[in-house]
Structures are given as structure tokens and as C-alpha cells.
Design a protein around this motif. Structure first.
Motif, PDB file in Angstrom:
ATOM      1  N   LYS A 105      -8.397 -10.882 -13.001  1.00 61.54           N
ATOM      2  CA  LYS A 105      -7.390 -10.195 -13.814  1.00 61.54           C
ATOM      3  C   LYS A 105      -6.695  -9.104 -12.996  1.00 61.54           C
ATOM      4  O   LYS A 105      -5.483  -8.917 -13.096  1.00 61.54           O
ATOM      5  N   THR A 106      -7.462  -8.401 -12.203  1.00 60.21           N
ATOM      6  CA  THR A 106      -6.904  -7.360 -11.341  1.00 60.21           C
ATOM      7  C   THR A 106      -5.974  -7.982 -10.298  1.00 60.21           C
ATOM      8  O   THR A 106      -4.884  -7.461 -10.032  1.00 60.21           O
ATOM      9  N   ILE A 107      -6.396  -9.096  -9.720  1.00 53.14           N
ATOM     10  CA  ILE A 107      -5.562  -9.783  -8.732  1.00 53.14           C
ATOM     11  C   ILE A 107      -4.240 -10.199  -9.363  1.00 53.14           C
ATOM     12  O   ILE A 107      -3.171 -10.005  -8.775  1.00 53.14           O
ATOM     13  N   ARG A 108      -4.293 -10.750 -10.561  1.00 57.17           N
ATOM     14  CA  ARG A 108      -3.074 -11.186 -11.258  1.00 57.17           C
ATOM     15  C   ARG A 108      -2.142 -10.004 -11.524  1.00 57.17           C
ATOM     16  O   ARG A 108      -0.923 -10.125 -11.432  1.00 57.17           O
ATOM     17  N   LYS A 109      -2.733  -8.850 -11.832  1.00 52.33           N
ATOM     18  CA  LYS A 109      -1.931  -7.641 -12.071  1.00 52.33           C
ATOM     19  C   LYS A 109      -1.156  -7.268 -10.807  1.00 52.33           C
ATOM     20  O   LYS A 109       0.050  -6.989 -10.860  1.00 52.33           O
ATOM     21  N   TYR A 110      -1.836  -7.296  -9.673  1.00 52.72           N
ATOM     22  CA  TYR A 110      -1.168  -6.956  -8.411  1.00 52.72           C
ATOM     23  C   TYR A 110      -0.148  -8.014  -8.012  1.00 52.72           C
ATOM     24  O   TYR A 110       0.895  -7.696  -7.455  1.00 52.72           O
ATOM     25  N   GLU A 111      -0.437  -9.284  -8.311  1.00 53.25           N
ATOM     26  CA  GLU A 111       0.531 -10.330  -8.015  1.00 53.25           C
ATOM     27  C   GLU A 111       1.806 -10.143  -8.849  1.00 53.25           C
ATOM     28  O   GLU A 111       2.905 -10.378  -8.363  1.00 53.25           O
ATOM     29  N   LYS A 112       1.629  -9.719 -10.088  1.00 57.42           N
ATOM     30  CA  LYS A 112       2.790  -9.446 -10.942  1.00 57.42           C
ATOM     31  C   LYS A 112       3.589  -8.271 -10.375  1.00 57.42           C
ATOM     32  O   LYS A 112       4.817  -8.313 -10.328  1.00 57.42           O
ATOM     33  N   GLN A 113       2.892  -7.231  -9.934  1.00 57.08           N
ATOM     34  CA  GLN A 113       3.578  -6.091  -9.315  1.00 57.08           C
ATOM     35  C   GLN A 113       4.353  -6.547  -8.092  1.00 57.08           C
ATOM     36  O   GLN A 113       5.477  -6.097  -7.849  1.00 57.08           O
ATOM     37  N   LEU A 114       3.748  -7.440  -7.320  1.00 60.18           N
ATOM     38  CA  LEU A 114       4.401  -7.952  -6.120  1.00 60.18           C
ATOM     39  C   LEU A 114       5.676  -8.713  -6.483  1.00 60.18           C
ATOM     40  O   LEU A 114       6.717  -8.520  -5.845  1.00 60.18           O
ATOM     41  N   ALA A 115       5.609  -9.524  -7.504  1.00 63.18           N
ATOM     42  CA  ALA A 115       6.778 -10.294  -7.934  1.00 63.18           C
ATOM     43  C   ALA A 115       7.874  -9.386  -8.491  1.00 63.18           C
ATOM     44  O   ALA A 115       9.059  -9.624  -8.269  1.00 63.18           O
ATOM     45  N   ASP A 116       7.470  -8.336  -9.190  1.00 61.25           N
ATOM     46  CA  ASP A 116       8.429  -7.435  -9.826  1.00 61.25           C
ATOM     47  C   ASP A 116       9.009  -6.391  -8.882  1.00 61.25           C
ATOM     48  O   ASP A 116      10.092  -5.865  -9.126  1.00 61.25           O
ATOM     49  N   SER A 117       8.305  -6.096  -7.802  1.00 63.95           N
ATOM     50  CA  SER A 117       8.714  -4.985  -6.948  1.00 63.95           C
ATOM     51  C   SER A 117       9.800  -5.343  -5.939  1.00 63.95           C
ATOM     52  O   SER A 117      10.378  -4.453  -5.320  1.00 63.95           O
ATOM     53  N   GLY A 118      10.050  -6.614  -5.762  1.00 62.28           N
ATOM     54  CA  GLY A 118      11.029  -6.997  -4.742  1.00 62.28           C
ATOM     55  C   GLY A 118      10.461  -6.750  -3.364  1.00 62.28           C
ATOM     56  O   GLY A 118       9.431  -7.280  -3.018  1.00 62.28           O
ATOM     57  N   ARG A 119      11.101  -5.894  -2.599  1.00 63.34           N
ATOM     58  CA  ARG A 119      10.658  -5.625  -1.230  1.00 63.34           C
ATOM     59  C   ARG A 119       9.849  -4.337  -1.096  1.00 63.34           C
ATOM     60  O   ARG A 119       9.351  -4.028  -0.030  1.00 63.34           O
ATOM     61  N   GLN A 120       9.731  -3.584  -2.162  1.00 62.77           N
ATOM     62  CA  GLN A 120       9.004  -2.321  -2.089  1.00 62.77           C
ATOM     63  C   GLN A 120       7.496  -2.576  -2.022  1.00 62.77           C
ATOM     64  O   GLN A 120       6.961  -3.385  -2.766  1.00 62.77           O
ATOM     65  N   ASN A 121       6.834  -1.879  -1.144  1.00 62.40           N
ATOM     66  CA  ASN A 121       5.379  -1.944  -0.987  1.00 62.40           C
ATOM     67  C   ASN A 121       4.865  -3.357  -0.726  1.00 62.40           C
ATOM     68  O   ASN A 121       3.734  -3.677  -1.064  1.00 62.40           O
ATOM     69  N   LEU A 122       5.676  -4.198  -0.153  1.00 60.76           N
ATOM     70  CA  LEU A 122       5.312  -5.588   0.077  1.00 60.76           C
ATOM     71  C   LEU A 122       4.033  -5.711   0.903  1.00 60.76           C
ATOM     72  O   LEU A 122       3.093  -6.414   0.519  1.00 60.76           O
ATOM     73  N   GLU A 123       3.991  -5.007   2.012  1.00 59.46           N
ATOM     74  CA  GLU A 123       2.831  -5.092   2.900  1.00 59.46           C
ATOM     75  C   GLU A 123       1.573  -4.537   2.233  1.00 59.46           C
ATOM     76  O   GLU A 123       0.499  -5.127   2.315  1.00 59.46           O
ATOM     77  N   GLU A 124       1.723  -3.412   1.564  1.00 62.24           N
ATOM     78  CA  GLU A 124       0.578  -2.785   0.901  1.00 62.24           C
ATOM     79  C   GLU A 124       0.030  -3.666  -0.219  1.00 62.24           C
ATOM     80  O   GLU A 124      -1.185  -3.855  -0.340  1.00 62.24           O
ATOM     81  N   LEU A 125       0.913  -4.213  -1.035  1.00 61.27           N
ATOM     82  CA  LEU A 125       0.467  -5.071  -2.135  1.00 61.27           C
ATOM     83  C   LEU A 125      -0.183  -6.353  -1.614  1.00 61.27           C
ATOM     84  O   LEU A 125      -1.215  -6.786  -2.131  1.00 61.27           O
ATOM     85  N   ASN A 126       0.394  -6.953  -0.597  1.00 55.78           N
ATOM     86  CA  ASN A 126      -0.208  -8.159  -0.011  1.00 55.78           C
ATOM     87  C   ASN A 126      -1.582  -7.873   0.569  1.00 55.78           C
ATOM     88  O   ASN A 126      -2.503  -8.685   0.432  1.00 55.78           O
ATOM     89  N   SER A 127      -1.730  -6.731   1.196  1.00 52.01           N
ATOM     90  CA  SER A 127      -3.021  -6.345   1.750  1.00 52.01           C
ATOM     91  C   SER A 127      -4.055  -6.147   0.642  1.00 52.01           C
ATOM     92  O   SER A 127      -5.205  -6.600   0.755  1.00 52.01           O
ATOM     93  N   THR A 128      -3.649  -5.494  -0.427  1.00 46.56           N
ATOM     94  CA  THR A 128      -4.549  -5.262  -1.552  1.00 46.56           C
ATOM     95  C   THR A 128      -4.963  -6.582  -2.189  1.00 46.56           C
ATOM     96  O   THR A 128      -6.151  -6.811  -2.459  1.00 46.56           O
ATOM     97  N   ILE A 129      -3.996  -7.455  -2.412  1.00 50.79           N
ATOM     98  CA  ILE A 129      -4.291  -8.764  -3.013  1.00 50.79           C
ATOM     99  C   ILE A 129      -5.236  -9.559  -2.119  1.00 50.79           C
ATOM    100  O   ILE A 129      -6.205 -10.163  -2.590  1.00 50.79           O
ATOM    101  N   SER A 130      -4.969  -9.535  -0.829  1.00 50.16           N
ATOM    102  CA  SER A 130      -5.812 -10.255   0.116  1.00 50.16           C
ATOM    103  C   SER A 130      -7.254  -9.743   0.088  1.00 50.16           C
ATOM    104  O   SER A 130      -8.208 -10.533   0.086  1.00 50.16           O
ATOM    105  N   SER A 131      -7.416  -8.438   0.039  1.00 51.72           N
ATOM    106  CA  SER A 131      -8.756  -7.845  -0.010  1.00 51.72           C
ATOM    107  C   SER A 131      -9.495  -8.241  -1.280  1.00 51.72           C
ATOM    108  O   SER A 131     -10.670  -8.608  -1.240  1.00 51.72           O
ATOM    109  N   TYR A 132      -8.785  -8.182  -2.406  1.00 51.04           N
ATOM    110  CA  TYR A 132      -9.410  -8.564  -3.675  1.00 51.04           C
ATOM    111  C   TYR A 132      -9.744 -10.053  -3.713  1.00 51.04           C
ATOM    112  O   TYR A 132     -10.762 -10.453  -4.269  1.00 51.04           O
TER     113      TYR A 132
END
Length: 70
Positions: free
Chosen positions: A19-46
Motif C-alpha cells: 500500500k505504501t509503495i502504491r502511494k509513492y507510485e501515485k505521487q510519482l505519476a502525479d508529480s511529473g518531473r519533480q522529485n523523480l529521482e528521490e521517489l524512484n529511489s524510495t519506491i525501489s527501496s520499498y
């Protein structure tokens, strides 16, 4: 605690983490290019932790079956 119960706990924890991973994936989809690297890193870790939980749950489940068969 037996192996099967322990395995179920790992599966429950993995489900919560998914559920947490899905939340971050949604943020990634909604954020466009902002925090792309940080969100991908977080998702990858989770995801790494998620798959570790699933694999451990499967291992414990297998051990529980072997213990009950013996």
C-alpha cells in the motif's frame, strides 16, 4: 509461534508495505518531473523490502509444511 503463523505475519506486513509503495507510485505519476529521482529511489527501496518479506514468508511457509509433515 509456529512457522505458518509467522509466515502469515510476513505476508500481512508485505501487504501493508505494498500500500505504501502504491502511494509513492501515485505521487510519482502525479508529480511529473519533480522529485523523480528521490521517489524512484524510495519506491525501489520499498520494493526490495517487499520482495524480501514475500520470500521470507514463502520460506517460513515451506518450513511449516515440512514440520507438519514430519
Amino acid at each position: 509461534m509456529d512457522y505458518k503463523e509467522w509466515s502469515r505475519e510476513y505476508y500481512r506486513d508485505a501487504k501493508k508495505l505494498l500500500k505504501t509503495i502504491r502511494k509513492y507510485e501515485k505521487q510519482l505519476a502525479d508529480s511529473g518531473r519533480q522529485n523523480l529521482e528521490e521517489l524512484n529511489s524510495t519506491i525501489s527501496s520499498y520494493r526490495y523490502i517487499y520482495y524480501d518479506l514475500i520470500n521470507t514468508a514463502k520460506l517460513l511457509e515451506s518450513r511449516g509444511e515440512k514440520t507438519n509433515a514430519a
